[in-house]
Design an enzyme around this catalytic site. Structure first.
Site, PDB file in Angstrom:
ATOM      1  N   ASP A   1      -0.423  -0.573  -8.460  1.00  0.00           N
ATOM      2  CA  ASP A   1      -1.216  -1.405  -7.550  1.00  0.00           C
ATOM      3  C   ASP A   1      -2.414  -2.035  -8.253  1.00  0.00           C
ATOM      4  OD1 ASP A   1       0.496  -0.465  -5.613  1.00  0.00           O
ATOM      5  OD2 ASP A   1      -1.084   0.316  -4.301  1.00  0.00           O
TER       6      ASP A   1
ATOM      7  N   HIS B   1      -0.088  -7.168  -2.329  1.00  0.00           N
ATOM      8  CA  HIS B   1      -0.958  -6.056  -1.927  1.00  0.00           C
ATOM      9  C   HIS B   1      -2.007  -6.578  -0.935  1.00  0.00           C
ATOM     10  CE1 HIS B   1      -2.433  -2.077  -2.141  1.00  0.00           C
ATOM     11  NE2 HIS B   1      -3.362  -2.226  -3.057  1.00  0.00           N
TER      12      HIS B   1
ATOM     13  N   HIS C   1      -8.191  -7.209  -1.858  1.00  0.00           N
ATOM     14  CA  HIS C   1      -8.272  -5.759  -1.652  1.00  0.00           C
ATOM     15  C   HIS C   1      -9.310  -5.383  -0.588  1.00  0.00           C
ATOM     16  CE1 HIS C   1      -7.811  -1.443  -2.574  1.00  0.00           C
ATOM     17  NE2 HIS C   1      -6.702  -1.808  -3.193  1.00  0.00           N
TER      18      HIS C   1
ATOM     19  N   HIS D   1      -1.879   2.926 -10.655  1.00  0.00           N
ATOM     20  CA  HIS D   1      -2.664   1.690 -10.701  1.00  0.00           C
ATOM     21  C   HIS D   1      -2.673   1.128 -12.116  1.00  0.00           C
ATOM     22  CE1 HIS D   1      -4.154   3.786  -7.116  1.00  0.00           C
ATOM     23  NE2 HIS D   1      -4.379   2.570  -6.630  1.00  0.00           N
TER      24      HIS D   1
END
Length: 211
Positions: free
Chosen positions: A25, A76, A80, A170
């Site tokens: 991610d 995603h 964020h 990540h």
């Protein structure tokens, strides 16, 4: 009431099969993503990357490198931002903007979605359905961030993966040393007998294969 998209969420594969699904991610990040790609290539492994739209806009060549290596790429969010802290319209726009940024760079519409922080809400599930996206969470996190994101801790959690796990990692984080920890732990794990007994796949294999 949850929309029908609640039924379109995947968090793991079948335990009866040896497949494991590595996912990354928050990238792409030119400081860390290339090393992870190199590790995956050395072991002939396909993985899945859930990218941020703003990172894609900043590093389009790296996005294309991920795609050309045969890895799955999903959205995603754009920035964020925590989806629970946004107005509904803004939460939807975070998804749409990331979707179109990624599609413009790769030339193909994405098919996967992982909400920022793993937080789902009706508005984002409805948007995922409108964009024909499959929502993917995870069954195993290596916790490669914060105080627990040490090399020994990440390595221990990677060693505990089971068949069917969707593994959260990540390739970009604000605490900039963590992706290097992730890459080192992954490289070490892939040299073990346990890793040799597993079949590492992109999520597209899980979501397109019949049970």
């Amino acid at each position: 009431m949850w929309p029908n998209g609640f039924l379109n969420i995947t968090s793991r594969g079948r335990r009866s099969k040896p497949q494991v699904y590595l996912t990354f991610d928050d990238g792409p990040d030119p400081r860390f993503t290339p090393a992870i790609l190199d590790t995956l290539a050395q072991h002939q492994i396909k993985a899945s990357f859930f990218v941020l739209g703003e990172a894609c806009a900043a590093h389009p060549a790296l996005v294309r490198q991920i795609a050309e290596a045969g890895h799955d790429i999903g959205i995603h969010s754009y920035s964020h931002a925590h989806p629970w802290r946004l107005p509904e319209a803004q939460a939807r726009e975070e998804m749409r903007r990331c979707y179109h940024t990624l599609a413009d760079i790769t030339g193909s519409p994405p098919r996967l979605f992982r909400p920022a922080y793993g937080r789902i809400r009706p508005a984002t599930l409805q948007q995922a359905s409108a964009l024909q996206l499959r929502t993917v969470l995870w069954s195993c996190s290596v916790i490669d961030w914060g105080a627990w994101g040490t090399l020994s801790g990440v390595s221990r959690r990677l060693a505990a993966v089971k068949p069917g796990d969707i593994v959260l990692m990540h390739d970009a984080r604000p605490d900039a040393n963590r992706p290097q920890v992730t890459q080192t732990a992954l490289q070490n794990f892939l040299l073990t007998d346990k890793a040799a007994s597993l079949d590492f796949c992109g999520l597209s294999q899980l979501l397109t294969k019949p049970d």
